[in-house]
Design a protein around this motif. Structure first.
Motif, mmCIF file in Angstrom:
data_model
loop_
_atom_site.group_PDB
_atom_site.id
_atom_site.type_symbol
_atom_site.label_atom_id
_atom_site.label_comp_id
_atom_site.label_asym_id
_atom_site.label_seq_id
_atom_site.Cartn_x
_atom_site.Cartn_y
_atom_site.Cartn_z
ATOM 1 N N GLY A 53 0.777 -1.231 0.000
ATOM 2 C CA GLY A 53 0.000 0.000 0.000
ATOM 3 C C GLY A 53 0.806 1.277 0.000
ATOM 4 N N ASP A 54 1.480 1.551 1.114
ATOM 5 C CA ASP A 54 2.306 2.760 1.208
ATOM 6 C C ASP A 54 3.564 2.499 2.024
ATOM 7 N N ASP A 55 3.953 1.219 2.097
ATOM 8 C CA ASP A 55 5.027 0.857 3.019
ATOM 9 C C ASP A 55 6.430 1.004 2.438
ATOM 10 N N ARG A 56 6.640 0.542 1.207
ATOM 11 C CA ARG A 56 8.001 0.571 0.679
ATOM 12 C C ARG A 56 8.001 0.428 -0.850
ATOM 13 N N ASN A 98 15.106 5.245 7.732
ATOM 14 C CA ASN A 98 14.153 4.359 7.062
ATOM 15 C C ASN A 98 13.858 3.068 7.818
ATOM 16 N N THR A 99 14.531 2.853 8.937
ATOM 17 C CA THR A 99 14.274 1.644 9.712
ATOM 18 C C THR A 99 13.018 1.758 10.567
ATOM 19 N N ASP A 100 12.479 2.966 10.688
ATOM 20 C CA ASP A 100 11.259 3.182 11.467
ATOM 21 C C ASP A 100 10.277 3.976 10.616
ATOM 22 N N ARG A 101 9.019 3.571 10.630
ATOM 23 C CA ARG A 101 8.014 4.201 9.774
ATOM 24 C C ARG A 101 7.923 5.714 9.986
ATOM 25 N N TYR A 102 8.140 6.168 11.210
ATOM 26 C CA TYR A 102 8.027 7.591 11.500
ATOM 27 C C TYR A 102 9.390 8.243 11.772
ATOM 28 N N GLY A 103 10.456 7.537 11.431
ATOM 29 C CA GLY A 103 11.789 8.100 11.579
ATOM 30 C C GLY A 103 12.214 8.325 13.008
ATOM 31 N N ALA A 104 11.602 7.586 13.943
ATOM 32 C CA ALA A 104 11.897 7.760 15.371
ATOM 33 C C ALA A 104 13.158 6.987 15.754
ATOM 34 N N VAL A 105 14.281 7.378 15.190
ATOM 35 C CA VAL A 105 15.569 6.741 15.477
ATOM 36 C C VAL A 105 16.633 7.819 15.638
ATOM 37 N N HIS A 131 11.966 1.425 2.639
ATOM 38 C CA HIS A 131 10.904 2.291 3.142
ATOM 39 C C HIS A 131 11.353 3.719 2.920
ATOM 40 N N ASP A 132 10.446 4.554 2.439
ATOM 41 C CA ASP A 132 10.798 5.941 2.141
ATOM 42 C C ASP A 132 9.726 6.860 2.730
#
Length: 218
Positions: A53-56, A98-105, A131-132
């Protein structure tokens, strides 16, 4: 008496695993759809598609030239060589974000747009999935532009920079709010319902065993 309870515990564990597997199979937002309109320039042997859908993205390079995917500051992020070698730059901030959907890294200080690329071979398949954050909505709530959740709504357009050989290129796409057709129930709800049904069946079995008495214990 213990066997029905053991069965219940086993069923619960199996269904929990099933729920986790179902969730992992689709990490994207079920109400969002990212659609690629064009991959520019158009080169024979290059193919791009969106997964979940919108994942990668999934980029396949069967061309005779190297393709370079650029990160959020246009730094080298990944490259796909004509021989199938796929490399990622560990000094690209995108590699971590890109390792977290919301960039929380936390991005290491060594990673920046100005850092010398640190290329690592990922594989030699000629296929790269990533993932982008530019392809999806970066929040957990519903976009304000969506006024009617039952209607397909354009959220935004995007353009992601790439290089194909010596040519500057772009991935052009659009993110849509796209509610499931027919209002299908989410996977999580289906699994939860199955758990309740099975546990209800086990509870009935336990009750019947108790009424029959210990003489018929398993």
């Amino acid at each position: 008496m213990r066997r029905p309870l053991a069965v219940a515990a086993t069923l619960t564990g199996l269904l929990a695993i099933a729920a986790s597997t179902a969730a992992l199979a689709h990490q994207g937002n079920p109400n969002m759809k990212s659609v690629v309109r064009a991959l520019q320039p158009k080169v024979p042997g290059l193919a791009l598609q969106v997964l979940s859908g919108d994942d990668r993205f999934q980029l396949t390079n069967r061309s005779t030239t190297t393709v370079l995917v650029q990160g959020y500051d246009r730094e080298p992020y990944a490259r796909l060589a004509p021989d199938g070698t796929v490399q990622v730059n560990h000094n690209s901030p995108a590699y971590y974000l890109n390792t977290d959907r919301y960039g929380a890294v936390t991005v290491p200080k060594t990673a920046s747009a100005k850092a010398v690329p640190d290329w690592h071979v990922l594989d030699k398949t000629g296929v790269f999935e990533w993932h982008d954050h530019r392809m999806h909505y970066m929040a957990k709530d519903t976009p304000a532009i969506v006024k009617d959740k039952a209607k397909r709504t354009k959220v935004f357009d995007y353009a992601i920079p790439i290089r194909i050989g010596t040519q500057e290129g772009r991935i052009l796409g659009t993110l849509w709010w796209a509610p499931p057709k027919g209002g299908g129930a989410p996977v999580g709800a289906i699994v939860a319902f199955a758990v309740l049904v099975l546990l209800g069946g086990v509870a009935v079995l336990v009750t019947r065993r108790r009424r029959r008495g210990p003489a018929e214990a398993w």
